[in-house]
Design a protein around this motif. Structure first.
Motif, short mmCIF file in Angstrom:
data_model
loop_
_atom_site.label_atom_id
_atom_site.label_comp_id
_atom_site.label_asym_id
_atom_site.label_seq_id
_atom_site.Cartn_x
_atom_site.Cartn_y
_atom_site.Cartn_z
N ARG A 162 0.84 -1.19 0.00
CA ARG A 162 0.00 0.00 0.00
C ARG A 162 0.88 1.24 0.00
N PRO B 159 -3.21 5.79 1.92
CA PRO B 159 -4.17 5.30 2.91
C PRO B 159 -5.40 4.65 2.29
N ILE B 160 -5.87 5.21 1.18
CA ILE B 160 -7.03 4.66 0.47
C ILE B 160 -6.58 4.33 -0.94
N GLN B 161 -6.69 3.06 -1.36
CA GLN B 161 -6.10 2.67 -2.63
C GLN B 161 -6.76 1.42 -3.20
N THR B 162 -6.85 1.38 -4.53
CA THR B 162 -7.35 0.18 -5.18
C THR B 162 -6.34 -0.94 -5.02
N ARG B 163 -6.79 -2.17 -5.01
CA ARG B 163 -5.91 -3.30 -4.76
C ARG B 163 -5.28 -3.83 -6.05
N GLY C 26 -5.39 5.96 -5.94
CA GLY C 26 -5.61 6.03 -4.50
C GLY C 26 -5.88 7.45 -4.05
N VAL C 27 -6.10 7.58 -2.75
CA VAL C 27 -6.36 8.88 -2.11
C VAL C 27 -5.33 9.05 -0.99
N ASP C 28 -4.66 10.20 -1.00
CA ASP C 28 -3.65 10.49 0.01
C ASP C 28 -3.79 11.95 0.39
N LEU D 72 -11.16 15.22 5.93
CA LEU D 72 -10.64 13.88 5.68
C LEU D 72 -9.12 13.88 5.69
N LEU E 146 -6.78 11.59 8.09
CA LEU E 146 -5.70 10.72 7.62
C LEU E 146 -4.38 11.08 8.29
#
Length: 406
Positions: free
Chosen positions: A100, A103-107, A197-199, A394, A398
């Motif tokens: 990863r 913090p928010i991410q496609t697999r 993803g989101v960071d 958000l 994070l």
């Protein structure tokens, strides 16, 4: 030559995953594209792995590595290191966890269009066009300063501040999606897959494209995907400015709402482009800088050098700094101060592009919140403020979660 995945036969009891090996001077970049795990090791390690991937036996690989290094190699210890890195294919049926990077991410890695379709958009002729368009945008702002965006004037499409904020969010999301799509398409032009993803960057929430698989190609091929997002930004901005120039000179006479919409787009695209120019953050130009310098972990080394400069380096961090690569150390000595001074640049960007929009929205919201919860305008204002401030909330969440995990 680009290093691609190879077959993984049993070779004297050592079975490797489909690894890639890129030789860069005295080092070899070895990685597993499927999991996004990449490490730098001495060149002799790359020789060993290349031999095993080629189908050589353990004895043949050891002999080849010994000939390269001029001395015997400790193959059992090296194989144990490969096992720790997850590079051995000792459990073929086990599901491999992708590393990863946000913090928010496609697999899963996303391919989509073929290399043949994407390549013309990022050839030499295409990059010459992107450079010409960038110079055109700069010339427009110099010769027609009235087209340079003003947040107070251009960020709000309508007289209704709340509705303008609601409309601004889709503009930002579409603009960001186009930028990240540029990274992805440029990566596909050299046959590399990516994921999204989101960071966060300081106090701002960002969408990002994970280009970890660029480590599977030589350094000279990495610039296209790293600059692909900015190339798309330049194309879109040049089209917007050209349309506004036609309106200014009376060549095109659309409804006033059209020109106002174009102004919002210019504001959003220019804000995004200038953000990517901040090399003291993990932006596109920072990635270009790292690639040009040949660094491996400049961001971490910069942090360690700053902690040492201010007397806050722990023994464990001191050992980590000693083990860092010499290229990262040399670059980190000056980059740490660039990063520290960069806070002023981020603050200036925030004050010019973000603060006026937030301040106007909060003032408009406050005027309606005093009406009380039984008034529909109270909830309407609350919704608009939440949509505007939600990404910042958000980003703060994070940051706190990252701090707690650390």
């Amino acid at each position: 030559m680009r290093a691609g995945p190879a077959v993984t036969p049993m070779t004297g009891g050592v079975r490797l995953r489909p690894l890639t090996v890129i030789q860069e001077g005295d080092e070899a970049l070895v990685g597993d594209p499927a999991t996004g795990t990449f490490v730098a090791m001495p060149a002799v390690g790359g020789v060993l792995i290349s031999a095993l991937l080629r189908g050589a036996s353990v004895e043949e690989a050891a002999a080849e590595a010994e000939a390269h290094a001029g001395r015997p190699v400790d193959l059992p210890s090296f194989v144990a290191t490969l096992a720790e890195l997850g590079f051995l294919d000792d459990r073929p049926d086990a599901e491999r966890q992708v590393v990863r990077t946000a913090p928010i991410q496609t697999r899963r890695w996303f391919a989509g269009v073929s290399e043949r379709v994407a390549r013309p958009f990022f050839g030499r002729a295409a990059w010459a066009c992107y450079l010409a368009l960038a110079l055109f945008c700069l010339a427009v702002f110099v010769t027609s300063p009235s087209l340079f965006p003003s947040p107070e004037r251009d960020a709000f499409l309508l007289g209704d501040v709340g509705l303008s904020v609601l409309l601004l969010m889709p503009f930002v999301l579409v603009s960001t999606a186009l930028h990240e799509g540029g990274h992805w398409l440029a990566a596909r032009a050299i046959g590399v897959r990516s994921r999204f993803g989101v960071d966060r960057r300081m106090m701002l929430l960002v969408l990002e494209t994970d280009l970890s698989q660029l480590w599977t190609v030589p350094r000279r091929l990495r610039y296209g995907p790293l600059l692909g997002g900015m190339a798309v930004d330049v194309v879109v901005l040049s089209l917007l400015l050209a349309a506004r120039l036609l309106i200014r000179h009376g060549v095109w006479s659309p409804a006033p709402a059209v020109d106002a919409t174009l102004a919002v787009w210019v504001f959003v695209k220019l804000a995004g482009l200038l953000w990517q120019c901040m090399v003291f953050l993990r932006t596109d130009l920072y990635a270009v800088l790292v690639n040009a310098l040949g660094c491996r972990d400049l961001w971490r080394v910069k942090t360690l050098l700053l902690r040492r400069a201010f007397g806050r380096l722990t023994p464990g961090q001191a050992a980590e700094l000693v083990a860092a690569g010499p290229t990262d150390i040399r670059a980190g000595r000056w980059f740490r101060w660039v990063w520290l001074a960069g806070f002023a640049g981020v603050l200036a960007w925030f004050v010019f592009f973000v603060l006026p929009v937030v301040a106007a929205t909060l003032e408009w919201t406050a005027d309606r919140l005093v009406l009380g919860p039984f008034e529909p305008r109270f909830w309407y204002a609350l919704l608009c403020a939440a949509l505007l401030l939600g990404p910042y909330a958000l980003a703060l969440f994070l940051a706190v979660r990252e701090r707690v995990r650390r």
